[in-house]
Design a protein around this motif. Structure first.
Motif, PDB file in Angstrom:
ATOM      1  N   HIS A  50       4.402  -7.122  -3.695  1.00 36.66           N
ATOM      2  CA  HIS A  50       4.153  -6.347  -4.917  1.00 36.66           C
ATOM      3  C   HIS A  50       3.026  -5.373  -4.620  1.00 36.66           C
ATOM      4  O   HIS A  50       2.119  -5.693  -3.844  1.00 36.66           O
ATOM      5  N   ILE A  51       3.073  -4.194  -5.235  1.00 38.67           N
ATOM      6  CA  ILE A  51       2.073  -3.165  -4.952  1.00 38.67           C
ATOM      7  C   ILE A  51       0.692  -3.573  -5.446  1.00 38.67           C
ATOM      8  O   ILE A  51      -0.316  -3.310  -4.805  1.00 38.67           O
ATOM      9  N   VAL A  52       0.649  -4.222  -6.604  1.00 38.41           N
ATOM     10  CA  VAL A  52      -0.638  -4.538  -7.226  1.00 38.41           C
ATOM     11  C   VAL A  52      -1.018  -6.005  -7.019  1.00 38.41           C
ATOM     12  O   VAL A  52      -2.191  -6.329  -6.811  1.00 38.41           O
ATOM     13  N   VAL A  53      -0.046  -6.872  -7.083  1.00 47.15           N
ATOM     14  CA  VAL A  53      -0.293  -8.311  -6.953  1.00 47.15           C
ATOM     15  C   VAL A  53       0.536  -8.818  -5.761  1.00 47.15           C
ATOM     16  O   VAL A  53       1.573  -9.431  -5.942  1.00 47.15           O
ATOM     17  N   PRO A  54       0.050  -8.547  -4.550  1.00 46.38           N
ATOM     18  CA  PRO A  54       0.899  -8.737  -3.361  1.00 46.38           C
ATOM     19  C   PRO A  54       1.363 -10.172  -3.137  1.00 46.38           C
ATOM     20  O   PRO A  54       2.350 -10.391  -2.459  1.00 46.38           O
ATOM     21  N   ALA A  55       0.649 -11.152  -3.714  1.00 42.00           N
ATOM     22  CA  ALA A  55       1.008 -12.545  -3.442  1.00 42.00           C
ATOM     23  C   ALA A  55       1.648 -13.202  -4.657  1.00 42.00           C
ATOM     24  O   ALA A  55       1.612 -14.413  -4.803  1.00 42.00           O
ATOM     25  N   LEU A  56       2.239 -12.431  -5.527  1.00 46.05           N
ATOM     26  CA  LEU A  56       2.736 -13.054  -6.764  1.00 46.05           C
ATOM     27  C   LEU A  56       3.914 -13.983  -6.523  1.00 46.05           C
ATOM     28  O   LEU A  56       4.308 -14.734  -7.405  1.00 46.05           O
ATOM     29  N   HIS A  57       4.454 -13.925  -5.311  1.00 52.76           N
ATOM     30  CA  HIS A  57       5.561 -14.838  -5.018  1.00 52.76           C
ATOM     31  C   HIS A  57       5.075 -16.223  -4.601  1.00 52.76           C
ATOM     32  O   HIS A  57       5.877 -17.108  -4.338  1.00 52.76           O
ATOM     33  N   ALA A  91      13.170  15.455  -5.751  1.00 54.35           N
ATOM     34  CA  ALA A  91      12.522  14.174  -5.448  1.00 54.35           C
ATOM     35  C   ALA A  91      11.007  14.266  -5.369  1.00 54.35           C
ATOM     36  O   ALA A  91      10.336  13.247  -5.260  1.00 54.35           O
ATOM     37  N   ARG A  92      10.439  15.457  -5.437  1.00 55.06           N
ATOM     38  CA  ARG A  92       9.005  15.578  -5.189  1.00 55.06           C
ATOM     39  C   ARG A  92       8.161  14.848  -6.222  1.00 55.06           C
ATOM     40  O   ARG A  92       7.017  14.478  -5.954  1.00 55.06           O
ATOM     41  N   GLN A  93       8.754  14.584  -7.392  1.00 52.78           N
ATOM     42  CA  GLN A  93       8.010  13.824  -8.394  1.00 52.78           C
ATOM     43  C   GLN A  93       7.642  12.425  -7.892  1.00 52.78           C
ATOM     44  O   GLN A  93       6.760  11.779  -8.461  1.00 52.78           O
ATOM     45  N   THR A  94       8.302  11.972  -6.829  1.00 53.88           N
ATOM     46  CA  THR A  94       7.928  10.691  -6.212  1.00 53.88           C
ATOM     47  C   THR A  94       6.433  10.685  -5.870  1.00 53.88           C
ATOM     48  O   THR A  94       5.770   9.652  -5.954  1.00 53.88           O
ATOM     49  N   LEU A  95       5.925  11.847  -5.491  1.00 55.62           N
ATOM     50  CA  LEU A  95       4.519  11.937  -5.081  1.00 55.62           C
ATOM     51  C   LEU A  95       3.551  11.807  -6.247  1.00 55.62           C
ATOM     52  O   LEU A  95       2.346  11.696  -6.050  1.00 55.62           O
ATOM     53  N   HIS A  96       4.070  11.844  -7.479  1.00 48.67           N
ATOM     54  CA  HIS A  96       3.171  11.711  -8.628  1.00 48.67           C
ATOM     55  C   HIS A  96       2.672  10.277  -8.799  1.00 48.67           C
ATOM     56  O   HIS A  96       1.747  10.018  -9.556  1.00 48.67           O
ATOM     57  N   CYS A  97       3.313   9.353  -8.110  1.00 51.57           N
ATOM     58  CA  CYS A  97       3.041   7.918  -8.307  1.00 51.57           C
ATOM     59  C   CYS A  97       1.559   7.593  -8.113  1.00 51.57           C
ATOM     60  O   CYS A  97       0.931   8.049  -7.164  1.00 51.57           O
ATOM     61  N   ILE A  98       1.026   6.774  -9.032  1.00 52.75           N
ATOM     62  CA  ILE A  98      -0.364   6.326  -8.893  1.00 52.75           C
ATOM     63  C   ILE A  98      -0.425   4.838  -8.538  1.00 52.75           C
ATOM     64  O   ILE A  98      -1.461   4.201  -8.680  1.00 52.75           O
ATOM     65  N   ARG A  99       0.690   4.281  -8.090  1.00 52.77           N
ATOM     66  CA  ARG A  99       0.738   2.915  -7.546  1.00 52.77           C
ATOM     67  C   ARG A  99       0.267   1.853  -8.544  1.00 52.77           C
ATOM     68  O   ARG A  99      -0.541   0.997  -8.205  1.00 52.77           O
ATOM     69  N   CYS A 100       0.792   1.931  -9.765  1.00 54.41           N
ATOM     70  CA  CYS A 100       0.395   0.936 -10.760  1.00 54.41           C
ATOM     71  C   CYS A 100       1.275  -0.296 -10.708  1.00 54.41           C
ATOM     72  O   CYS A 100       0.907  -1.358 -11.190  1.00 54.41           O
ATOM     73  N   GLY A 101       2.491  -0.134 -10.195  1.00 56.11           N
ATOM     74  CA  GLY A 101       3.380  -1.296 -10.098  1.00 56.11           C
ATOM     75  C   GLY A 101       4.107  -1.651 -11.385  1.00 56.11           C
ATOM     76  O   GLY A 101       4.841  -2.636 -11.421  1.00 56.11           O
ATOM     77  N   ALA A 102       3.933  -0.873 -12.444  1.00 55.95           N
ATOM     78  CA  ALA A 102       4.606  -1.209 -13.709  1.00 55.95           C
ATOM     79  C   ALA A 102       6.122  -1.198 -13.549  1.00 55.95           C
ATOM     80  O   ALA A 102       6.831  -1.983 -14.178  1.00 55.95           O
ATOM     81  N   CYS A 103       6.613  -0.308 -12.697  1.00 60.23           N
ATOM     82  CA  CYS A 103       8.069  -0.234 -12.525  1.00 60.23           C
ATOM     83  C   CYS A 103       8.608  -1.489 -11.856  1.00 60.23           C
ATOM     84  O   CYS A 103       9.729  -1.908 -12.127  1.00 60.23           O
TER      85      CYS A 103
END
Lengths: 224, 506, 242
Positions: B161-168, B322-334
């Motif tokens: 996971h981007i924000v909680v990498p060990a959630l598994h 696809a350039r909107q991909t770069l807008h990502c702020i890595r929140c992990g909500a998705c």
């Protein structure tokens, strides 16, 4: 060095690629500024709460993060510091330079306040806590902002000890994040730390627990 | 080594990896629990913001504006950071970034000797380039200091996971890892308690010794502020502050997409990010610093480097859709909102970037040479778009990338060996003519005849299908086509009506 | 009003009862229905699977078939969402200003069936009778792209005799996703299993919705498990009479 040469080439190539991707080079600062100014900012910038409601909101939000909050009148802040440190059993704390001036009161008797003049991490690790003032506080998010100015000092002393007592002046409390950023703008280049409650983590089964590294205990005095 | 196993170049296809993971009930239970908790928290703190949509719109517009003038803002950042005493480096790709960082770490030791250890803040960018492996190869051990990353590192696991990498992982699994892997002179971790608090306390003890001793730190960056040359890092535990404040040398690796124009823009990002990422009104700590403090007492590291990394980002920038991909702020909500991620967890994506954002980002970082199965790892339900704080239309980008994959697959002779491509191209021809469409409706009824079985009500059902349709019939039946299509019914009715009208008129 | 029905390819072939029900409801409400005979497919399957070049020719075809229509109604949320979300992009791709203009003109006339009733006609009670226990499945396209909100539920609540029960996790995808259910069958099945559990927990006899593709997916598992729960399109419930 080889790295330097490669890096130099990299810079030009990356900029060239960006310009090719955008179909233009941006070199006119005035154009950028005009466009930036025109960005939509329909979100809430100024708060709407009255003074007391704002302070109450800050208190509520800080408590929500497990911080403890008390209020003190101007002139009685030192006494409140003494009361809390006694209750917490903290005798020897580190303080930034200029704390008394920032609070407008002499620090209370009966405790050892050691001014930080560039202590090593190991030295800081030997203190029971740290006492500081603050630059601004955000009610909506329960956030306290510290900057490297007299009374708040370097970042390390508010990080290494396990306990932080922080004094927030009521006049420095704003309601919204944009209001806080506007206040910080002039001193934006100073080392700045936003603190929202004590150190915490939810990495284990999403259970919020008092966290791992920063001070695990945060007390706040709201000075009016 | 964390991240080392998640390489899109060698990872199995999503379908294949997912098939195995869907069978791991403990992992699915852990992922389900974690995503549900974060989603609930997020929903609560987003609901209390009446201006959330305006914030999202502003976030999107700021990111769009930044990308349009990325050359300008990067140069501005470089100028201001350098003026404040920082060193800015540029890296075209992962290899260059790794070389630069390893070189800087080596040079950071006292008396010209390379340090053998660094402390590290959780950073997706360094995971992306598998920095730890490169450091290790140079004889430098990187201590991950984020609790979740520490769990991953000590467990020889991969982040999911981007924000909680060990959630598994659940508490029992984490305790077992800590007991086995934590070694510190003078400390005994063998009789460790099993509550999250016990485990966090153990990590505090284990890592504090590193914070006090190791003099070089490596971090990522959440935001680079062009206007001031400042860097902003958002975190929870204080391990970030430790790494940013205590060492003598700090090296921050940032994708070129991380820049924001002005300090004021943080007022938008610092509202969007914590609420979306962890469901908090504000995360416990944000640090913003600019260059180095040259006063005698010194606040923070004496040497500060920023590595600006491209690594296919300019390629993404050149793709209009696809350039909107770069807008990502890595929140992990998705990730949390994604029903596919909830079933598979992050490892199925074969990349440090999992979930919907991983499904669009990873293949593009690979310049579409690898990870072509990821754009199909979505039912296009749109939950990701709904929660994205900067309004990245992930379903649209997924569809666009599918098109790029199809173009690859139909190029030259590929067309003839790919049954899916041939089938879809054939069906497309059917829809171009009403006559052919009608004929194939009839034909379809014939084709399915051998597969059909009648139930008690005399309705035909298909319980097994061949080839690539077989996955459907593993758990689902399919009703056979009715004898009459709608258009046949409608035409018959019209004819009957016309006849009646004609006879009424007589 | 003269309503042109865009039945969509899969409803035409697999679910003619839905089309008949739409005709019945609209005629009961006093409207006339026509069916442009040359219609085939909106292009969704191809577009969403990445075969965009193959989807393009279907756009001018649609425009031609429905050029004289006053309003266009379709009983499929995903097809209508396809048109609203992607026809402008397709038009742009075709670089023909005439097509772009025609798309801009025709899209406001396109309605998903339930949306036509609630938003265009302002109706909730369409005079239906349906004495069954029913749960409603909100298709993702209806929910997120079309923003149908609780429109379909309001129509259902007004049905006489109905026992409407809400499903848990209403907003969760059933796992269909067109070719997703084929390409990622295992993940799709896991998602479906949860949806089916939700349906069964309502103890409904019937699961309804505005999109037969999701209903076919959910219904396929309900049938395999011999649950006895039937998938029925919303139009068929609204067509019910005493």
């Amino acid at each position: 060095m080889g790295t330097e040469v490669v890096a130099g080439g990299a810079r030009e190539e990356m900029l060239r690629r960006i310009r090719a991707a955008n179909g233009h080079a941006t070199d006119d600062a005035a154009v950028v500024e005009t466009q930036w100014n025109a960005l939509p900012r329909g979100y809430k910038r100024a708060g709407t709460l009255g003074r007391e409601a704002k302070l109450e909101l800050l208190e509520e939000r800080l408590r929500d993060y497990d911080a403890s909050v008390t209020r003190a009148r101007t002139g009685a802040v030192a006494a409140e510091i003494a009361r809390i440190l006694k209750e917490r059993g903290k005798r020897r704390t580190v303080v930034p330079q200029g704390l008394a001036e920032a609070l407008g009161e002499a620090l209370p008797e009966g405790f050892e306040f050691v001014a930080d003049e560039g202590m090593t991490t190991a030295e800081l690790d030997g203190f029971e806590g740290v006492v500081t003032a603050s630059t601004v506080a955000i009610a909506e998010t329960g956030t306290i902002v510290l900057q490297n100015v007299p009374g708040q000092g370097r970042r390390a002393p508010t990080l290494v000890p396990d306990y932080h007592l922080c004094v927030v002046r009521a006049g420095d409390v704003v309601e919204t994040v944009p209001e806080a950023m506007a206040r910080l703008e002039a001193t934006a280049k100073l080392a700045t730390t936003f603190i929202s409650g004590p150190s915490a983590t939810a990495d284990i089964e999403m259970t919020r627990i008092k966290g791992v590294h920063g001070p695990r205990f945060l007390d706040v005095i709201l000075a009016e | 080594m964390s991240g080392a196993g998640l390489d899109p170049r060698t990872a199995p296809k999503f379908q294949v990896a997912a098939r195995a993971l869907v069978g791991d009930s403990q992992m699915r239970k852990n992922v389900r629990h974690a995503t549900k908790v974060i989603q609930t928290k997020r929903a609560r703190v987003v609901a209390e913001m009446p201006d959330w949509e305006e914030l999202r719109e502003a976030g999107k517009e700021i990111r769009q504006h930044t990308m349009r003038h990325l050359d300008f803002y990067l140069e501005q950042f470089e100028r201001n950071c350098t003026a404040a005493g920082g060193h800015v480096h540029w890296a075209r790709n992962a290899e260059e970034a790794r070389q630069i960082v390893v070189g800087l770490v080596k040079a950071s030791g006292a008396d010209g000797k390379s340090p053998s250890e660094v402390i590290k803040i959780k950073s997706m960018t360094t995971e992306e380039i598998q920095l730890n492996k490169a450091l290790e190869a140079a004889g430098i051990h990187a201590h991950e200091t984020d609790l979740a990353e520490l769990i991953i590192q000590l467990g020889h696991d991969q982040p999911s996971h981007i924000v909680v990498p060990a959630l598994h992982k659940n508490r029992a699994q984490i305790r077992e890892i800590f007991q086995r892997e934590m070694h510190l002179p003078g400390s005994d971790f063998s009789n460790l308690g099993g509550t999250p608090q016990d485990l966090a306390d153990a990590a505090r003890r284990f890592l504090r010794e590193k914070f006090l001793r190791v003099k070089t730190a490596v971090s990522g960056a959440n935001f680079l502020v062009a206007e001031t040359g400042g860097v902003c890092i958002v975190e929870s535990e204080g391990n970030g502050r430790m790494c940013l404040t205590l060492p003598e040398t700090l090296i921050s690796v940032a994708g070129i997409d991380k820049v924001v124009p002005r300090f004021q823009d943080l007022e938008v990002m610092l509202q969007l990010l914590p609420r979306s990422a962890t469901g908090e009104r504000m995360n416990p700590y944000n640090s913003i610093w600019t260059g180095v403090d040259k006063t005698a007492a010194g606040d923070g590291p004496r040497t500060f480097h920023v590595v600006l990394m491209d690594n296919a980002r300019t390629e993404i920038l050149a793709d209009k859709e696809a350039r909107q991909t770069l807008h990502c702020i890595r929140c992990g909500a998705c990730l949390n909102s994604c029903p596919v991620y909830q079933q598979t967890g992050g490892h199925a994506y074969g990349s440090v970037y999992a979930g919907p954002i991983g499904a669009i980002l990873t293949p593009q970082l690979m310049e579409m040479h690898h990870a072509q199965s990821l754009p199909y790892a979505s039912s296009l339900c749109g939950a990701c778009y709904e929660v994205c704080p900067v309004k990245i239309n992930i379903p649209e980008v997924l569809i666009h990338l599918r098109n790029r994959v199809v173009k690859q697959q139909s190029a030259g002779l590929n067309l003839l060996v790919n049954p899916e491509v041939m089938a879809l191209k054939a069906v497309a021809m059917v829809f171009r003519s009403e006559g052919v469409f009608r004929a194939s409706q009839k034909l379809g009824r014939l084709a399915e005849l051998p597969l059909s079985r009648k139930d008690g009500q005399g309705v035909g059902w298909i319980e097994w299908m061949p080839g690539m349709l077989g996955g459907w019939s593993q758990v689902r039946d399919l009703r056979v086509m009715p004898k009459q299509t709608f258009r046949q019914w409608f035409e018959q009715r019209e004819k009957a009506r016309a006849k009646k009208a004609a006879s009424d008129g007589n | 009003m003269r309503v042109s029905l865009f039945i969509t390819c899969y409803n035409d072939t697999l679910f003619p009862e839905t089309g008949k029900a739409v005709v019945k409801v609209l005629e009961r409400l006093g409207h006339t229905v026509d069916f442009p005979a040359g219609q085939t497919c909106c292009g969704q399957m191809h577009w969403n699977t990445g075969y965009q070049e193959e989807a393009l020719p279907l756009l001018p075809r649609f425009l031609k078939q429905f050029k004289d229509s006053e309003v266009i109604v379709s009983p499929s949320t995903s097809c209508v969402a396809m048109m609203k979300d992607h026809y402008p992009i397709m038009a742009e791709r075709m670089k023909d200003p005439k097509i772009t203009a025609e798309v801009a003109a025709i899209l406001p006339k396109v309605w998903e069936f339930s949306q036509f009733l609630t938003q265009k006609l302002g109706l909730e009670d369409v005079g239906a009778y349906y004495p069954h226990r029913v749960t409603y499945h909100a298709s993702c396209h209806g929910l997120r792209s079309m923003k149908l909100g609780d429109g379909p539920q309001r129509l259902l609540r007004a049905v006489r005799g109905i026992d409407l029960v809400e499903i848990e996790n209403l907003e969760q995808c059933c796992g269909f996703g067109g070719t997703f259910a084929i390409k990622n069958a295992e993940v799709s099945s896991a998602m479906l299993a949860e949806k089916v559990r939700g349906v069964l927990n309502t103890r409904a006899e019937v699961v309804t919705g505005c999109d037969n593709s999701c209903l076919m997916h959910i219904g396929g598992a309900l049938h395999r498990q011999r649950t006895g729960v039937r998938p029925v399109h919303l139009a068929e419930i609204l067509a019910g009479e005493e």
